[in-house]
Design a protein around this motif. Structure first.
Motif, PDB file in Angstrom:
ATOM      1  N   UNK A  73      39.035  53.410  18.124  1.00  0.00           N
ATOM      2  CA  UNK A  73      39.692  54.218  17.374  1.00  0.00           C
ATOM      3  C   UNK A  73      40.901  53.432  16.444  1.00  0.00           C
ATOM      4  N   UNK A  74      41.538  52.247  17.518  1.00  0.00           N
ATOM      5  CA  UNK A  74      42.882  51.502  16.725  1.00  0.00           C
ATOM      6  C   UNK A  74      42.594  50.031  16.965  1.00  0.00           C
ATOM      7  N   UNK A  75      41.472  49.675  17.676  1.00  0.00           N
ATOM      8  CA  UNK A  75      41.052  48.268  17.941  1.00  0.00           C
ATOM      9  C   UNK A  75      42.074  47.774  18.757  1.00  0.00           C
ATOM     10  N   UNK A  76      42.674  48.551  19.850  1.00  0.00           N
ATOM     11  CA  UNK A  76      43.472  48.005  20.930  1.00  0.00           C
ATOM     12  C   UNK A  76      42.484  47.598  21.912  1.00  0.00           C
ATOM     13  N   UNK A  77      42.973  46.261  22.336  1.00  0.00           N
ATOM     14  CA  UNK A  77      42.213  45.263  23.320  1.00  0.00           C
ATOM     15  C   UNK A  77      42.594  45.308  24.710  1.00  0.00           C
ATOM     16  N   UNK A  78      41.909  45.520  25.683  1.00  0.00           N
ATOM     17  CA  UNK A  78      42.178  45.295  26.895  1.00  0.00           C
ATOM     18  C   UNK A  78      40.988  44.615  27.907  1.00  0.00           C
ATOM     19  N   UNK A  79      41.162  44.125  29.178  1.00  0.00           N
ATOM     20  CA  UNK A  79      40.271  43.784  29.575  1.00  0.00           C
ATOM     21  C   UNK A  79      39.666  44.621  30.798  1.00  0.00           C
ATOM     22  N   UNK A  80      38.528  44.728  31.097  1.00  0.00           N
ATOM     23  CA  UNK A  80      37.850  45.445  32.402  1.00  0.00           C
ATOM     24  C   UNK A  80      37.317  44.561  33.303  1.00  0.00           C
ATOM     25  N   UNK A  81      37.663  44.617  34.627  1.00  0.00           N
ATOM     26  CA  UNK A  81      37.157  43.851  35.645  1.00  0.00           C
ATOM     27  C   UNK A  81      36.492  44.904  36.634  1.00  0.00           C
ATOM     28  N   UNK A  82      35.106  44.453  37.024  1.00  0.00           N
ATOM     29  CA  UNK A  82      34.281  45.220  37.841  1.00  0.00           C
ATOM     30  C   UNK A  82      34.050  44.212  39.146  1.00  0.00           C
ATOM     31  N   UNK A  83      34.313  44.892  40.370  1.00  0.00           N
ATOM     32  CA  UNK A  83      33.945  43.954  41.392  1.00  0.00           C
ATOM     33  C   UNK A  83      33.237  45.221  42.563  1.00  0.00           C
ATOM     34  N   UNK A  84      31.965  44.554  43.148  1.00  0.00           N
ATOM     35  CA  UNK A  84      31.147  45.303  43.991  1.00  0.00           C
ATOM     36  C   UNK A  84      30.761  44.406  44.995  1.00  0.00           C
ATOM     37  N   UNK A  85      30.966  44.854  46.335  1.00  0.00           N
ATOM     38  CA  UNK A  85      30.699  43.990  47.417  1.00  0.00           C
ATOM     39  C   UNK A  85      29.982  44.840  48.497  1.00  0.00           C
ATOM     40  N   UNK A  86      28.988  44.338  49.166  1.00  0.00           N
ATOM     41  CA  UNK A  86      28.413  45.135  50.219  1.00  0.00           C
ATOM     42  C   UNK A  86      27.605  43.987  51.352  1.00  0.00           C
ATOM     43  N   UNK A  87      27.619  44.637  52.425  1.00  0.00           N
ATOM     44  CA  UNK A  87      27.047  43.769  53.485  1.00  0.00           C
ATOM     45  C   UNK A  87      25.724  43.695  53.389  1.00  0.00           C
ATOM     46  N   UNK A  88      25.021  44.691  52.581  1.00  0.00           N
ATOM     47  CA  UNK A  88      23.619  44.461  52.280  1.00  0.00           C
ATOM     48  C   UNK A  88      23.307  44.288  51.072  1.00  0.00           C
ATOM     49  N   UNK A  89      22.023  43.884  50.659  1.00  0.00           N
ATOM     50  CA  UNK A  89      21.784  43.642  49.272  1.00  0.00           C
ATOM     51  C   UNK A  89      21.957  44.729  48.340  1.00  0.00           C
ATOM     52  N   UNK A  90      22.607  44.623  47.071  1.00  0.00           N
ATOM     53  CA  UNK A  90      22.886  45.743  46.310  1.00  0.00           C
ATOM     54  C   UNK A  90      21.657  46.331  45.729  1.00  0.00           C
TER      55      UNK A  90
END
Length: 169
Positions: A73-90
């Motif tokens: 809409x207005x070309x506003x920039x931001x960062x997005x951080x994803x983090x996933x952790x598990x004791x088993x395979x994802x």
């Protein structure tokens, strides 16, 4: 004449490097991230084909990515951080939730103007995830409240990114 050619080569090199940064919308068939935030389309900005996901496998698995996003809409920039952790395979089809503590997503102000960080609650679910494959695909939905009190509603989120497999697998 040689000086002119050198300057021309430098200018062309800079233009070529600048053209590597693009809007990366996975709904258009390539890699990238897309999400609607409060009804406004936001897409990733980066270099197609780059490894943006860092994955560590083995006894305990983790996946992390930080991408630059643009609100169209207005070309506003931001960062997005994803983090996933598990004791088993994802695994594909399992919803990793912030409530269970094995997923987190944050929106961050761009590095040029640091200060605002918004933690979100919700889920991410892998649609395509094979430890030996270079591609990760996931859908996600999150909610949060910005520091200015604005409610944030992230819907129809989808990511398709290349991953780098790190030590530990």
């Amino acid at each position: 004449m040689k000086a002119f050619l050198k300057i021309l080569m430098v200018v062309l090199s800079l233009l070529a490097a600048a053209s590597c940064i693009k809007d990366m919308d996975p709904f258009e068939g390539a890699d990238g991230v897309r999400v609607n935030i409060n009804g406004y389309k936001c897409v990733m900005r980066g270099s197609p084909g780059t490894n943006y996901v860092h994955y560590t496998g083995g006894e305990s698995c983790s996946l992390r990515t930080e991408v630059e996003m643009t609100r169209m809409l207005d070309f506003h920039h931001f960062n997005m951080v994803f983090y996933v952790q598990d004791d088993n395979p994802l695994t594909v089809g399992k919803r990793y939730s912030t409530l269970s503590g094995n997923a987190s997503v944050k929106l961050l102000s761009p590095k040029e103007a640091p200060g605002d960080e918004v933690s979100l609650s919700g889920w991410i679910q892998f649609v395509k995830f094979d430890p030996s494959s270079r591609i990760v695909e996931a859908s996600f939905e999150f909610d949060g409240v910005a520091s200015n009190g604005e409610d944030l509603c992230l819907r129809h989120g989808f990511l398709r990114l290349f991953k780098q497999i790190e030590d530990g697998q």
